[in-house]
Design a protein around this motif. Sequence first.
Motif, PDB file in Angstrom:
ATOM      1  N   LYS A   1      46.044  12.270  23.345  1.00 53.84           N
ATOM      2  CA  LYS A   1      46.206  13.321  24.355  1.00 53.84           C
ATOM      3  C   LYS A   1      47.651  13.355  24.823  1.00 53.84           C
ATOM      4  CE  LYS A   1      41.624  13.548  26.531  1.00 53.84           C
ATOM      5  NZ  LYS A   1      40.908  13.403  27.830  1.00 53.84           N
ATOM      6  N   SER A   2      48.141  14.550  25.132  1.00 54.95           N
ATOM      7  CA  SER A   2      49.487  14.700  25.669  1.00 54.95           C
ATOM      8  C   SER A   2      49.416  15.382  27.027  1.00 54.95           C
ATOM      9  CB  SER A   2      50.361  15.535  24.725  1.00 54.95           C
ATOM     10  OG  SER A   2      50.576  14.859  23.519  1.00 54.95           O
ATOM     11  N   PHE A   3      50.173  14.846  27.978  1.00 49.72           N
ATOM     12  CA  PHE A   3      50.230  15.418  29.325  1.00 49.72           C
ATOM     13  C   PHE A   3      51.686  15.765  29.635  1.00 49.72           C
ATOM     14  CE2 PHE A   3      46.977  12.083  29.145  1.00 49.72           C
ATOM     15  CZ  PHE A   3      45.833  12.815  29.421  1.00 49.72           C
ATOM     16  N   SER A   4      51.923  16.993  30.042  1.00 46.08           N
ATOM     17  CA  SER A   4      53.292  17.400  30.351  1.00 46.08           C
ATOM     18  C   SER A   4      53.603  17.150  31.820  1.00 46.08           C
ATOM     19  CB  SER A   4      53.495  18.879  30.020  1.00 46.08           C
ATOM     20  OG  SER A   4      52.617  19.680  30.781  1.00 46.08           O
ATOM     21  N   GLY A   5      54.885  16.939  32.108  1.00 48.53           N
ATOM     22  CA  GLY A   5      55.327  16.694  33.474  1.00 48.53           C
ATOM     23  C   GLY A   5      56.802  17.020  33.611  1.00 48.53           C
ATOM     24  N   ILE A   6      57.380  16.632  34.729  1.00 46.35           N
ATOM     25  CA  ILE A   6      58.799  16.873  35.002  1.00 46.35           C
ATOM     26  C   ILE A   6      59.541  15.545  34.932  1.00 46.35           C
ATOM     27  CG2 ILE A   6      60.471  17.634  36.739  1.00 46.35           C
ATOM     28  CD1 ILE A   6      58.308  19.530  37.804  1.00 46.35           C
ATOM     29  N   SER A   7      60.575  15.504  34.146  1.00 48.76           N
ATOM     30  CA  SER A   7      61.333  14.272  34.001  1.00 48.76           C
ATOM     31  C   SER A   7      62.193  14.017  35.234  1.00 48.76           C
ATOM     32  CB  SER A   7      62.225  14.332  32.759  1.00 48.76           C
ATOM     33  OG  SER A   7      63.024  13.179  32.677  1.00 48.76           O
ATOM     34  N   ALA A   8      62.080  12.786  35.778  1.00 53.80           N
ATOM     35  CA  ALA A   8      62.910  12.382  36.908  1.00 53.80           C
ATOM     36  C   ALA A   8      63.947  11.352  36.482  1.00 53.80           C
ATOM     37  CB  ALA A   8      62.044  11.810  38.034  1.00 53.80           C
ATOM     38  N   SER A   9      63.713  10.719  35.331  1.00 51.71           N
ATOM     39  CA  SER A   9      64.675   9.781  34.744  1.00 51.71           C
ATOM     40  C   SER A   9      64.396   9.725  33.256  1.00 51.71           C
ATOM     41  CB  SER A   9      64.519   8.383  35.363  1.00 51.71           C
ATOM     42  OG  SER A   9      65.378   7.450  34.732  1.00 51.71           O
ATOM     43  N   SER A  10      65.379  10.092  32.448  1.00 52.28           N
ATOM     44  CA  SER A  10      65.138  10.252  31.021  1.00 52.28           C
ATOM     45  C   SER A  10      65.034   8.918  30.303  1.00 52.28           C
ATOM     46  CB  SER A  10      66.230  11.107  30.389  1.00 52.28           C
ATOM     47  OG  SER A  10      67.479  10.492  30.580  1.00 52.28           O
ATOM     48  N   GLY A  11      64.495   8.978  29.091  1.00 52.65           N
ATOM     49  CA  GLY A  11      64.311   7.790  28.274  1.00 52.65           C
ATOM     50  C   GLY A  11      62.996   7.877  27.528  1.00 52.65           C
ATOM     51  N   MET A  12      62.777   6.915  26.650  1.00 48.49           N
ATOM     52  CA  MET A  12      61.579   6.919  25.824  1.00 48.49           C
ATOM     53  C   MET A  12      61.084   5.484  25.659  1.00 48.49           C
ATOM     54  SD  MET A  12      61.316   8.149  21.861  1.00 48.49           S
ATOM     55  CE  MET A  12      62.235   9.648  22.177  1.00 48.49           C
ATOM     56  N   VAL A  13      59.836   5.213  26.064  1.00 43.76           N
ATOM     57  CA  VAL A  13      59.270   3.869  25.957  1.00 43.76           C
ATOM     58  C   VAL A  13      57.812   3.956  25.530  1.00 43.76           C
ATOM     59  CG1 VAL A  13      60.768   2.754  27.673  1.00 43.76           C
ATOM     60  CG2 VAL A  13      58.664   3.865  28.413  1.00 43.76           C
ATOM     61  N   SER A  14      57.299   2.844  25.013  1.00 43.35           N
ATOM     62  CA  SER A  14      55.884   2.741  24.696  1.00 43.35           C
ATOM     63  C   SER A  14      55.329   1.508  25.383  1.00 43.35           C
ATOM     64  CB  SER A  14      55.677   2.647  23.178  1.00 43.35           C
ATOM     65  OG  SER A  14      56.377   1.529  22.654  1.00 43.35           O
ATOM     66  N   GLY A  15      54.045   1.525  25.711  1.00 42.14           N
ATOM     67  CA  GLY A  15      53.430   0.388  26.372  1.00 42.14           C
ATOM     68  C   GLY A  15      51.997   0.687  26.741  1.00 42.14           C
ATOM     69  N   GLU A  16      51.423  -0.180  27.562  1.00 40.43           N
ATOM     70  CA  GLU A  16      50.043  -0.018  27.994  1.00 40.43           C
ATOM     71  C   GLU A  16      50.009   0.846  29.251  1.00 40.43           C
ATOM     72  OE1 GLU A  16      46.157  -2.901  28.263  1.00 40.43           O
ATOM     73  OE2 GLU A  16      48.004  -3.640  29.169  1.00 40.43           O
ATOM     74  N   LEU A  17      49.179   1.895  29.241  1.00 36.94           N
ATOM     75  CA  LEU A  17      49.042   2.759  30.411  1.00 36.94           C
ATOM     76  C   LEU A  17      48.066   2.116  31.388  1.00 36.94           C
ATOM     77  CD1 LEU A  17      48.697   6.263  28.672  1.00 36.94           C
ATOM     78  CD2 LEU A  17      50.778   5.112  29.412  1.00 36.94           C
ATOM     79  N   ILE A  18      48.549   1.785  32.584  1.00 41.09           N
ATOM     80  CA  ILE A  18      47.694   1.165  33.593  1.00 41.09           C
ATOM     81  C   ILE A  18      47.691   2.027  34.846  1.00 41.09           C
ATOM     82  CG2 ILE A  18      47.336  -0.852  35.067  1.00 41.09           C
ATOM     83  CD1 ILE A  18      48.418  -2.596  32.908  1.00 41.09           C
ATOM     84  N   TRP A  19      46.490   2.463  35.231  1.00 42.21           N
ATOM     85  CA  TRP A  19      46.343   3.310  36.409  1.00 42.21           C
ATOM     86  C   TRP A  19      46.389   2.459  37.670  1.00 42.21           C
ATOM     87  CZ3 TRP A  19      46.626   8.146  37.990  1.00 42.21           C
ATOM     88  CH2 TRP A  19      46.112   8.473  39.236  1.00 42.21           C
ATOM     89  N   HIS A  20      47.145   2.930  38.665  1.00 41.68           N
ATOM     90  CA  HIS A  20      47.256   2.239  39.942  1.00 41.68           C
ATOM     91  C   HIS A  20      46.662   3.136  41.023  1.00 41.68           C
ATOM     92  CE1 HIS A  20      50.130   0.175  37.431  1.00 41.68           C
ATOM     93  NE2 HIS A  20      50.221  -0.787  38.323  1.00 41.68           N
ATOM     94  N   PRO A  21      45.500   2.772  41.571  1.00 40.64           N
ATOM     95  CA  PRO A  21      44.857   3.620  42.585  1.00 40.64           C
ATOM     96  C   PRO A  21      45.698   3.692  43.847  1.00 40.64           C
ATOM     97  CG  PRO A  21      43.754   1.488  42.435  1.00 40.64           C
ATOM     98  CD  PRO A  21      44.734   1.542  41.302  1.00 40.64           C
TER      99      PRO A  21
END
Length: 497
Positions: free
Chosen positions: A12-32
């Motif tokens: 899945k891809s989610f679009s947003g607004i960049s506030a600081s550029s760059g490209m990384v990969s990792g584990e997505l962890i939701w913070h309530p």
Amino acid sequence: MIKRKMTDILEKSFSGISASSGMVSGELIWHPSIDDEVSIFKSEVEEKQVFTEALERAVVQLRKILGKIDSNSAQFLEFQISILEDSVLLNSVEVELEKGMSAEGAWKKQLDRLIDHYQELDDEYFRIRYEDFLDVRDRVLGILRGQQNNLQYSGKTIFVGNDLLLSHFLEMDLGKVCGVALLRGSPASHVAILARAKGIPYLVKIEASAIEFSEKSSGILDAQKGLLIQRPVEETIKIYNYLKKPNNFADKGVTGLVSTTSPSKNSMLLQAVINELGQKIIRGKLEAGEKLPIEPELAASMKVGRNILREAIKILADKGLLSTGPRRGTLVQSRTEWNLLDSDVLNWMITASDSSSKFLADLNELRLLLEPSVVELATRRASEEQRLKIQQTMDKMEGTSGIPDKGIEAVIAFHSAIYEATNNEILYKLKFVTSTLIKANFKLLKGETPTNLTIHRKLSDAIVSKKATEAHKAMNELLIKNKKDLKRILSIQSKYL
């Protein structure tokens, strides 16, 4: 075909607004985040006790962070502690407790009142302080509700949540949190500014919901294109691994495929030597009056041929950074001799950490003196074709808001079109000064704010409508706002870093 459909569902891809550029990969962890539910009132004595304990615990947490950060950052947390110890605020909470309101409800009511008050202030410096009150509010509410989750990250993590407040950012293990993606957030927030300074990819206003991150998953955060990719398939991972390699990802700010017309190896080596020596001079690693090693030694140390080195020295001499002569060798020139309007020298000056803020201020001052007159001249002289071009580049700028690479290209194209419309060959040559400064401002401010876009549109409309005085005023308004924004950003960086 079935297998293909399954992978499509997974990624899945989610679009947003960049506030600081760059490209990384990792584990997505939701913070309530802190929810809006308020607990039922128990008794005045019990509510006062839990509230007092929560305040004490919040102060202990902030003091613990204080011990890990520098003195400039400490000013921010000391302000938050002063809020927690403010007698007027605490008395107003006690009054609510005596009326039968729960500790959570009383605290939230009083802090929300202060947050609303600060958000309505005209002065931008004080208005932005609402974040401090929001930060303190949520820290205490989190303690009262038992919702503080200090996660222990096992590896590279991409923080995903509704928002991220500054004290929480400061206590993060940034050795493991490599990126941030928020459903809310703002490119102008304190955290966004610090993320840019620390080189952490940061995406805000992503078009997603919390439920989509209820389970841990792998992800790629591409803040260059404003994308968060969840559970990327193998083909996507290969593409991003390729783009992340330095040779395939030009200037850390330009995405897309590598150009098919690559420069020759010699020209690349020449530019590398020019950059290395030029930046050493600008940063003071080679001091004024210092004599460079003799040609064979310097060429050997830089692992290049003598012809390439000789050409690099000639180019740097033309830029005013070096001087050469028989029997005296090659000497580093003093700053007064540097050609500050040379495009390379401009870029090196801006990227030099010890001089960038002062030099940026000087360049902004030059723009303020020059550009209102430039747009007035362009308004009077532009052909219909040139006016159309200005209008079209303005439309493109609005369409690329929030996409760093496309956004910066569009802003530069807009201002270049204005310089071109002066029909003055000398002024047109000065457009690169504006372009260089726009790139530097983009790096700090992270794109054009909605207000800036409104002023740009006002400027564009005035030029197209042949209203020279209005164009002059609009450009003046834009540059004064840029100056204020730059001052605020640099102030925040110096305070928190």
